[in-house]
Design a protein around this motif. Structure first.
Motif, mmCIF file in Angstrom:
data_model
loop_
_atom_site.group_PDB
_atom_site.id
_atom_site.type_symbol
_atom_site.label_atom_id
_atom_site.label_comp_id
_atom_site.label_asym_id
_atom_site.label_seq_id
_atom_site.Cartn_x
_atom_site.Cartn_y
_atom_site.Cartn_z
ATOM 1 N N ILE A 100 29.221 -89.675 12.745
ATOM 2 C CA ILE A 100 28.521 -90.402 11.693
ATOM 3 C C ILE A 100 27.199 -89.722 11.341
ATOM 4 C CG2 ILE A 100 27.136 -91.946 13.137
ATOM 5 C CD1 ILE A 100 29.081 -92.981 9.983
ATOM 6 N N VAL A 101 26.764 -88.770 12.174
ATOM 7 C CA VAL A 101 25.518 -88.040 11.915
ATOM 8 C C VAL A 101 25.754 -87.048 10.778
ATOM 9 C CG1 VAL A 101 23.773 -86.496 12.875
ATOM 10 C CG2 VAL A 101 24.812 -88.273 14.315
ATOM 11 N N PRO A 102 24.943 -87.083 9.722
ATOM 12 C CA PRO A 102 25.135 -86.166 8.591
ATOM 13 C C PRO A 102 24.945 -84.710 9.000
ATOM 14 C CG PRO A 102 23.687 -87.988 7.996
ATOM 15 C CD PRO A 102 23.857 -88.040 9.487
ATOM 16 N N GLY A 103 25.665 -83.835 8.334
ATOM 17 C CA GLY A 103 25.560 -82.406 8.607
ATOM 18 C C GLY A 103 25.694 -81.605 7.329
ATOM 19 N N LEU A 104 25.650 -80.297 7.470
ATOM 20 C CA LEU A 104 25.732 -79.415 6.307
ATOM 21 C C LEU A 104 27.053 -79.581 5.574
ATOM 22 C CD1 LEU A 104 24.318 -77.168 4.707
ATOM 23 C CD2 LEU A 104 25.384 -75.504 6.260
ATOM 24 N N GLN A 105 28.111 -79.923 6.320
ATOM 25 C CA GLN A 105 29.421 -80.082 5.686
ATOM 26 C C GLN A 105 29.423 -81.212 4.666
ATOM 27 O OE1 GLN A 105 28.739 -80.937 8.760
ATOM 28 N NE2 GLN A 105 29.544 -82.987 9.184
ATOM 29 N N ASP A 106 28.537 -82.195 4.864
ATOM 30 C CA ASP A 106 28.468 -83.305 3.912
ATOM 31 C C ASP A 106 27.877 -82.857 2.578
ATOM 32 O OD1 ASP A 106 29.392 -85.553 5.647
ATOM 33 O OD2 ASP A 106 27.656 -84.949 6.825
ATOM 34 N N VAL A 107 26.952 -81.911 2.628
ATOM 35 C CA VAL A 107 26.391 -81.357 1.392
ATOM 36 C C VAL A 107 27.490 -80.675 0.588
ATOM 37 C CG1 VAL A 107 24.725 -79.738 0.417
ATOM 38 C CG2 VAL A 107 24.138 -81.044 2.479
ATOM 39 N N PHE A 108 28.307 -79.871 1.277
ATOM 40 C CA PHE A 108 29.422 -79.202 0.599
ATOM 41 C C PHE A 108 30.434 -80.224 0.077
ATOM 42 C CE2 PHE A 108 28.209 -75.688 3.635
ATOM 43 C CZ PHE A 108 27.637 -74.883 2.660
ATOM 44 N N GLU B 9 33.176 -82.856 -4.293
ATOM 45 C CA GLU B 9 33.640 -84.095 -4.914
ATOM 46 C C GLU B 9 33.162 -84.189 -6.361
ATOM 47 O OE1 GLU B 9 33.387 -88.865 -3.948
ATOM 48 O OE2 GLU B 9 33.688 -87.428 -2.312
ATOM 49 N N ILE B 10 31.920 -83.785 -6.611
ATOM 50 C CA ILE B 10 31.413 -83.760 -7.987
ATOM 51 C C ILE B 10 32.245 -82.796 -8.832
ATOM 52 C CG2 ILE B 10 29.455 -83.103 -9.438
ATOM 53 C CD1 ILE B 10 27.609 -84.091 -7.208
ATOM 54 N N ALA B 11 32.556 -81.635 -8.256
ATOM 55 C CA ALA B 11 33.374 -80.646 -8.968
ATOM 56 C C ALA B 11 34.760 -81.209 -9.277
ATOM 57 C CB ALA B 11 33.489 -79.373 -8.133
ATOM 58 N N TYR B 12 35.300 -81.996 -8.355
ATOM 59 C CA TYR B 12 36.620 -82.609 -8.580
ATOM 60 C C TYR B 12 36.570 -83.590 -9.750
ATOM 61 C CZ TYR B 12 40.527 -85.826 -7.896
ATOM 62 O OH TYR B 12 41.626 -86.625 -8.098
ATOM 63 N N TYR B 13 35.549 -84.440 -9.777
ATOM 64 C CA TYR B 13 35.459 -85.437 -10.847
ATOM 65 C C TYR B 13 35.110 -84.808 -12.199
ATOM 66 C CZ TYR B 13 35.873 -89.194 -7.451
ATOM 67 O OH TYR B 13 36.345 -90.044 -6.481
ATOM 68 N N LEU B 14 34.517 -83.615 -12.171
ATOM 69 C CA LEU B 14 34.229 -82.898 -13.413
ATOM 70 C C LEU B 14 35.412 -82.053 -13.871
ATOM 71 C CD1 LEU B 14 30.534 -81.715 -12.813
ATOM 72 C CD2 LEU B 14 31.327 -83.577 -14.291
ATOM 73 N N GLN C 171 41.593 -80.591 -6.396
ATOM 74 C CA GLN C 171 41.855 -81.435 -5.236
ATOM 75 C C GLN C 171 40.551 -82.005 -4.693
ATOM 76 O OE1 GLN C 171 43.600 -79.330 -1.953
ATOM 77 N NE2 GLN C 171 44.116 -81.184 -0.817
ATOM 78 N N LYS C 172 40.610 -83.249 -4.231
ATOM 79 C CA LYS C 172 39.450 -83.842 -3.581
ATOM 80 C C LYS C 172 39.162 -83.104 -2.277
ATOM 81 C CE LYS C 172 39.668 -88.664 -5.155
ATOM 82 N NZ LYS C 172 39.799 -90.079 -4.707
#
Length: 214
Positions: free
Chosen positions: A72-80, A85-90, A95-96
């Motif tokens: 549950i601890v945020p990491g660099l992978q969450d930034v990616f 996810e933004i790229a997917y919705y755009l 793929q998500k």
């Protein structure tokens, strides 16, 4: 959930005590003293739940040696993951992003609530026992605690209603309600869709369950 609802129902009329509807609502509860007592009871209930949660995390990590709470601890992978996810919705990605135990929204939601708990508990304790607190701290801590408690409570309420409830219940995949809040389980196919990385790790290891705990 019960403690949060009680805190909202009894806290809002105390914050907006000058409004006629607040005075009417306090009367429904049986008066100001009953409203305050109920608010304090719900606060202790929430404190107990938070202590249990902290104890569960410590026991799970140190005794059971299960690593999932650390995820549950945020990491660099969450930034990616956010970028993907933004790229997917755009429409840039087809793929998500593949998600492990927790996605970035779940982590953000968890920590947004978690960091506010100490503020609420400390300020609430000061307001609950002002005479005791001011016996060794200056009297200015009481109005300061009132502002901190009141504003943080409103921030938490807005966050829960507009963000937490939306992402967990009103998104197309969960609408009108995410039943895992009551059952503690998630449908296998939905888990494979929303947490593909952990799903593959779990079921490639030979786990036979048709449902998995969130």
């Amino acid at each position: 959930m019960v403690s949060f609802i009680l805190l909202v129902l009894t806290g809002l009329p105390l914050k907006f005590s000058n409004l006629g509807i607040s005075q009417w609502w306090v009367g429904i509860w049986g008066g100001l003293e009953v409203t305050r007592a109920t608010h304090s009871f719900a606060a202790w209930m929430m404190a107990a739940v938070c202590l249990y949660h902290a104890g569960y995390l410590i026991y799970t990590i140190l005794v059971l040696k299960r690593p999932f709470p650390v995820k549950i601890v945020p990491g660099l992978q969450d930034v990616f993951q956010v970028i993907e996810e933004i790229a997917y919705y755009l429409g840039i990605r087809k793929q998500k992003p593949l998600v492990d135990r927790f996605n970035w929204k779940e982590k953000f939601d968890y920590w947004a609530i978690f960091w506010g708990m100490p503020v609420m508990f400390i300020s609430g304790f000061i307001l609950m026992y002002p005479v005791f607190i001011t016996s060794f701290l200056p009297g200015s801590v009481v109005p300061t605690a009132l502002v901190a408690h009141s504003d943080e409570a409103m921030l938490a309420l807005v966050w829960i209603v507009l963000v937490h409830v939306f992402f967990n219940h009103f998104t197309p995949s969960h609408f009108p309600i995410n039943t895992s809040i009551f059952t503690g389980k998630v449908d296998r196919e939905k888990y494979r869709e929303e947490h593909a990385l952990e799903y593959e790790r779990m079921f490639n290891a030979g786990k036979p369950e048709t449902e998995v705990k969130p």
